[in-house]
Design an enzyme around this catalytic site. Structure first.
Site, PDB file in Angstrom:
ATOM      1  N   GLU A 253       0.818  -1.218   0.000  1.00 27.01           N
ATOM      2  CA  GLU A 253       0.000   0.000   0.000  1.00 27.01           C
ATOM      3  C   GLU A 253       0.851   1.267   0.000  1.00 27.01           C
ATOM      4  OE1 GLU A 253      -3.633   2.198   2.472  1.00 27.01           O
ATOM      5  OE2 GLU A 253      -2.459   0.623   3.447  1.00 27.01           O
TER       6      GLU A 253
ATOM      7  N   LYS B 180      -2.811  -2.007  -2.798  1.00 29.21           N
ATOM      8  CA  LYS B 180      -3.833  -1.106  -2.257  1.00 29.21           C
ATOM      9  C   LYS B 180      -3.401   0.312  -2.581  1.00 29.21           C
ATOM     10  CE  LYS B 180      -6.579   0.122   1.790  1.00 29.21           C
ATOM     11  NZ  LYS B 180      -7.141  -0.325   3.082  1.00 29.21           N
TER      12      LYS B 180
END
Length: 296
Positions: free
Chosen positions: A175, A212
């Site tokens: 992420e 993400k």
């Protein structure tokens, strides 16, 4: 690795719920839920309160495998129980895939980015995650400016640690969030995409990751990442957008599903009756699910 969970994450219809607020963000999450700081007197009581909130969400009838593919958990949540079972086991029984947040927070900003803090206990955390039947992990960095050197550092660090997570037989959610208020957000996203692609192309066939990412300024800017054979799934964070705005932007990005936190829980309150709580959660889940599976 659980092959049925892998298949669900790769091919299932739905989204990932992010219930992984950590020590620093827990008071804010509780306040938004209607639990002020004077409702608890120490950290232990605070974590008891947030576990009550998470338990209420996870045990709600509307929180089901029909629309929820996975859940990202905070480390304490992994070690706690829901209805007499460890959280991951309870989720797996509901047909929902458990993930664990493994980063230790963000370092100070440098070169336009915030790297992850050092994580000397990572191997032990991964060992415990396997013991607790966790499927995958999540770790967050933040990009504030289109600084090519800084963005390269972020992606290098994410993949270096991601490979250690893969070696522990877990699937990492990488992420590198781009700040939605960044003045050069679109440029950052172009640099980020290219850096991620370099690393993806170096992975072997038995090395798979999830990504993400902030919802990109330009629709389908991450198409190459979505379609890459080493990517199990690309999921999007809400990043500070309202649920309505996040859903609208998400609908423009083919193959990208939600992994929302605040945007999922924003209408929930401790004072609601179970009926009111379940209705509010169902409404949020339905709209996020729709944005994840029905594209423009």
């Amino acid at each position: 690795m659980n092959n049925s969970q892998f298949d669900k994450m790769k091919n299932g219809k739905g989204f990932i719920a992010a219930l992984d607020q950590s020590g620093g963000s827990t008071p804010k999450a509780l306040a938004a839920y209607g639990v002020p700081e004077d409702a608890y007197s120490n950290e232990d009581e605070m974590f008891d309160k947030v576990h009550e909130m998470r338990t209420r969400i996870i045990t709600s009838p509307s929180f089901s495998q029909d629309k929820i593919l996975g859940v990202i958990l905070f480390e304490q949540t992994m070690d706690r129980e829901i209805q007499g079972q460890y959280t991951a086991d309870y989720l797996a029984e509901k047909g929902i895939v458990p993930f664990l947040k493994v980063d230790k927070g963000l370092a100070e900003q440098e070169n336009g980015v915030q790297l992850m803090k050092p994580n000397p206990d990572l191997d032990e955390t991964l060992r415990r995650a396997n013991e607790r039947n966790i499927f995958g992990t999540k770790m967050r960095s933040v990009i504030h400016e289109a600084n090519a050197g800084g963005i390269k550092e972020v992606v290098d660090q994410q993949f270096e640690i991601g490979k250690r997570i893969i070696a522990a037989d877990l699937v990492p959610i990488i992420e590198p969030e781009v700040n939605i208020h960044s003045a050069d957000k679109e440029k950052s996203e172009e640099i980020l995409r290219d850096e991620i692609l370099k690393h993806l192309n170096e992975l072997s066939e038995d090395q798979n990751v999830m990504l993400k990412l902030s919802i990109p300024t330009k629709a389908n800017a991450y198409k190459e990442l979505v379609e890459h054979p080493r990517v199990v799934r690309v999921v999007a964070l809400s990043g500070g957008y309202s649920r309505e705005e996040a859903n609208e932007k998400l609908k423009e990005n083919d193959g990208v599903i939600a992994s929302f936190s605040r945007a999922l829980a924003s209408d929930l309150n401790a004072s609601q009756s179970d009926e009111e709580f379940d209705a509010a959660l169902k409404s949020a889940i339905d709209t996020i699910y729709d944005a994840s599976v029905n594209k423009k």
